[in-house]
Design a protein around this motif. Structure first.
Motif, PDB file in Angstrom:
ATOM      1  N   ALA A 119     -11.713   5.378   9.038  1.00  0.00           N
ATOM      2  CA  ALA A 119     -11.103   6.121  10.142  1.00  0.00           C
ATOM      3  C   ALA A 119     -10.220   7.242   9.615  1.00  0.00           C
ATOM      4  O   ALA A 119      -9.612   7.129   8.549  1.00  0.00           O
ATOM      5  CB  ALA A 119     -10.286   5.172  11.024  1.00  0.00           C
ATOM      6  N   ALA A 120     -10.143   8.323  10.382  1.00  0.00           N
ATOM      7  CA  ALA A 120      -9.291   9.449   9.983  1.00  0.00           C
ATOM      8  C   ALA A 120      -7.825   9.034   9.932  1.00  0.00           C
ATOM      9  O   ALA A 120      -7.039   9.586   9.152  1.00  0.00           O
ATOM     10  CB  ALA A 120      -9.484  10.609  10.961  1.00  0.00           C
ATOM     11  N   ALA A 121      -7.450   8.065  10.764  1.00  0.00           N
ATOM     12  CA  ALA A 121      -6.059   7.610  10.793  1.00  0.00           C
ATOM     13  C   ALA A 121      -5.630   6.999   9.468  1.00  0.00           C
ATOM     14  O   ALA A 121      -4.439   6.958   9.155  1.00  0.00           O
ATOM     15  CB  ALA A 121      -5.862   6.594  11.920  1.00  0.00           C
ATOM     16  N   THR A 122      -6.591   6.523   8.680  1.00  0.00           N
ATOM     17  CA  THR A 122      -6.261   5.902   7.388  1.00  0.00           C
ATOM     18  C   THR A 122      -5.612   6.901   6.449  1.00  0.00           C
ATOM     19  O   THR A 122      -4.640   6.588   5.749  1.00  0.00           O
ATOM     20  CB  THR A 122      -7.531   5.309   6.753  1.00  0.00           C
ATOM     21  N   SER A 123      -6.130   8.127   6.436  1.00  0.00           N
ATOM     22  CA  SER A 123      -5.538   9.164   5.579  1.00  0.00           C
ATOM     23  C   SER A 123      -4.113   9.475   6.025  1.00  0.00           C
ATOM     24  O   SER A 123      -3.205   9.622   5.191  1.00  0.00           O
ATOM     25  CB  SER A 123      -6.402  10.428   5.638  1.00  0.00           C
ATOM     26  N   SER A 124      -3.905   9.545   7.332  1.00  0.00           N
ATOM     27  CA  SER A 124      -2.559   9.808   7.851  1.00  0.00           C
ATOM     28  C   SER A 124      -1.615   8.655   7.505  1.00  0.00           C
ATOM     29  O   SER A 124      -0.441   8.879   7.174  1.00  0.00           O
ATOM     30  CB  SER A 124      -2.618   9.995   9.363  1.00  0.00           C
ATOM     31  N   ALA A 125      -2.133   7.442   7.571  1.00  0.00           N
ATOM     32  CA  ALA A 125      -1.313   6.271   7.258  1.00  0.00           C
ATOM     33  C   ALA A 125      -0.905   6.276   5.790  1.00  0.00           C
ATOM     34  O   ALA A 125       0.239   5.938   5.445  1.00  0.00           O
ATOM     35  CB  ALA A 125      -2.080   4.998   7.592  1.00  0.00           C
ATOM     36  N   GLN A 126      -1.826   6.671   4.919  1.00  0.00           N
ATOM     37  CA  GLN A 126      -1.497   6.733   3.485  1.00  0.00           C
ATOM     38  C   GLN A 126      -0.408   7.766   3.222  1.00  0.00           C
ATOM     39  O   GLN A 126       0.492   7.543   2.405  1.00  0.00           O
ATOM     40  CB  GLN A 126      -2.769   7.057   2.691  1.00  0.00           C
ATOM     41  N   GLY A 127      -0.479   8.904   3.913  1.00  0.00           N
ATOM     42  CA  GLY A 127       0.561   9.922   3.745  1.00  0.00           C
ATOM     43  C   GLY A 127       1.918   9.422   4.242  1.00  0.00           C
ATOM     44  O   GLY A 127       2.937   9.674   3.601  1.00  0.00           O
ATOM     45  N   ALA A 128       1.892   8.698   5.360  1.00  0.00           N
ATOM     46  CA  ALA A 128       3.146   8.157   5.899  1.00  0.00           C
ATOM     47  C   ALA A 128       3.735   7.118   4.949  1.00  0.00           C
ATOM     48  O   ALA A 128       4.956   7.034   4.766  1.00  0.00           O
ATOM     49  CB  ALA A 128       2.896   7.538   7.279  1.00  0.00           C
ATOM     50  N   MET A 129       2.873   6.327   4.324  1.00  0.00           N
ATOM     51  CA  MET A 129       3.350   5.306   3.381  1.00  0.00           C
ATOM     52  C   MET A 129       4.006   5.958   2.167  1.00  0.00           C
ATOM     53  O   MET A 129       4.994   5.454   1.640  1.00  0.00           O
ATOM     54  CB  MET A 129       2.174   4.409   2.958  1.00  0.00           C
ATOM     55  N   GLN A 130       3.438   7.058   1.726  1.00  0.00           N
ATOM     56  CA  GLN A 130       4.036   7.781   0.585  1.00  0.00           C
ATOM     57  C   GLN A 130       5.419   8.309   0.963  1.00  0.00           C
ATOM     58  O   GLN A 130       6.361   8.232   0.162  1.00  0.00           O
ATOM     59  CB  GLN A 130       3.122   8.909   0.144  1.00  0.00           C
ATOM     60  N   SER A 131       5.533   8.840   2.171  1.00  0.00           N
ATOM     61  CA  SER A 131       6.822   9.370   2.621  1.00  0.00           C
ATOM     62  C   SER A 131       7.879   8.272   2.711  1.00  0.00           C
ATOM     63  O   SER A 131       9.068   8.505   2.469  1.00  0.00           O
ATOM     64  CB  SER A 131       6.661  10.047   3.987  1.00  0.00           C
ATOM     65  N   LEU A 132       7.433   7.063   3.072  1.00  0.00           N
ATOM     66  CA  LEU A 132       8.360   5.940   3.211  1.00  0.00           C
ATOM     67  C   LEU A 132       8.571   5.208   1.897  1.00  0.00           C
ATOM     68  O   LEU A 132       9.387   4.263   1.845  1.00  0.00           O
ATOM     69  CB  LEU A 132       7.820   4.948   4.249  1.00  0.00           C
ATOM     70  N   ALA A 133       7.842   5.635   0.837  1.00  0.00           N
ATOM     71  CA  ALA A 133       7.920   4.977  -0.470  1.00  0.00           C
ATOM     72  C   ALA A 133       7.574   3.501  -0.354  1.00  0.00           C
ATOM     73  O   ALA A 133       8.245   2.641  -0.932  1.00  0.00           O
ATOM     74  CB  ALA A 133       9.311   5.152  -1.090  1.00  0.00           C
ATOM     75  N   CYS A 134       6.518   3.218   0.416  1.00  0.00           N
ATOM     76  CA  CYS A 134       6.082   1.822   0.594  1.00  0.00           C
ATOM     77  C   CYS A 134       5.586   1.268  -0.740  1.00  0.00           C
ATOM     78  O   CYS A 134       4.921   1.979  -1.511  1.00  0.00           O
ATOM     79  CB  CYS A 134       4.969   1.733   1.638  1.00  0.00           C
ATOM     80  N   GLN A 135       5.921   0.041  -0.994  1.00  0.00           N
ATOM     81  CA  GLN A 135       5.478  -0.611  -2.234  1.00  0.00           C
ATOM     82  C   GLN A 135       4.132  -1.286  -2.030  1.00  0.00           C
ATOM     83  O   GLN A 135       3.864  -1.820  -0.990  1.00  0.00           O
ATOM     84  CB  GLN A 135       6.515  -1.643  -2.671  1.00  0.00           C
TER      85      GLN A 135
END
Length: 276
Positions: A260-276
């Motif tokens: 899904a296209a949302a997966t790419s957006s989710a990965q970018g959001a995780m980077q911004s949040l510094a998700c482990q």
């Protein structure tokens, strides 16, 4: 006897293919019936004596029965494994959604914890077998193969979208909420619930928006709008300061909907949040 034996063999070989259009309960029931028929044939063959055994093909007939019985046992065991796996996934998903509902209520001013009722089972009574991708920015319209619209359903939906386009976000949220209640399970309801979340988000009511996205995902966890609803839920949780829950939710987007296209957006959001 020989025709009956061939019939059961054909059914046993066809069982995996037939399972594609049946529930696991149906498959298990048919496998049990086949096993009972096979046992009956075995008893009939043994009772027929040497002459009947010879007519059925000699001792190899029993060997073929043993092979078919072993196949039926493997198929039965496999369906039980699948059922147990599905039950675990549904239970875990339902518990996660219930926990998110509780945490959303905690993060929303004025929300009464006691008003959070029991979480409906993930996917309701049934869920779809396939997962559809949807773009993150603008969710697509309902499929042409969707169920027929109820009277006035399209008009009510278009009216709510029109109010949203005019910038009356609270009015649009109210109309989408009324729409979802009026047409539960309809072909446009998933989109309506998703757009309600967007409308509430634009009013600045992040807590209510997060709950709307959660409701949209819970109603159809494998539907067209599920990836975007889950992504928006994750970003809403982040805006509410629930970083751990946000990261877990965003991680689920890629796990559930890798294409899904949302997966790419989710990965970018995780980077911004510094998700482990």
């Amino acid at each position: 006897m020989i025709r009956s034996l061939a019939f059961i063999a054909a059914l046993a070989l066809a069982a995996p293919a037939a399972a594609q259009d049946q529930s696991l309960a149906d498959v298990r029931s048919e496998l049990a019936d086949l096993s009972a028929q096979l046992q009956s044939l075995r008893s009939e063959l043994v009772a027929s004596g040497a002459q009947g055994m010879q007519a059925a093909g000699g001792s190899s007939a029993l060997e073929r029965m043993d092979t078919m019985e072993a196949s039926l046992m493997r198929l039965t065991s496999r369906t039980e494994e699948l059922q147990n796996r599905i039950d675990r996934v549904v239970k875990d998903g339902t518990n996660r959604i219930g926990d998110l509902e509780f945490r959303l209520c905690e993060a929303t001013p004025g929300c009464d914890i006691g008003s959070v009722g029991q979480t409906p089972t993930l996917g309701g009574e049934s869920s779809g077998a396939s997962v559809a991708s949807a773009p993150a920015a603008a969710a697509p319209s309902a499929s042409s193969n969707a169920p027929a619209l109820a009277m006035n359903e399209q008009a009510d939906f278009d009216r709510a979208k029109g109010v949203l386009a005019q910038g009356d976000f609270q009015g649009a949220a109210d109309l989408f909420s009324a729409f979802a209640q009026s047409y539960p399970g309809g072909p446009l309801t998933g989109e309506a619930m998703y757009l309600r979340g967007e409308a509430l988000e634009k009013t600045g009511d992040t807590g209510s928006a997060a709950r709307a996205y959660l409701d949209a995902f819970s109603a159809a966890p494998e539907g067209t709008f599920a990836p975007d609803s889950l992504f928006k839920l994750g970003t809403s949780l982040a805006n509410l300061g629930q970083t751990v829950e946000a990261c877990a939710t965003l991680r689920e987007v890629g796990a559930r909907f890798p294409n899904a296209a949302a997966t790419s957006s989710a990965q970018g959001a995780m980077q911004s949040l510094a998700c482990q």
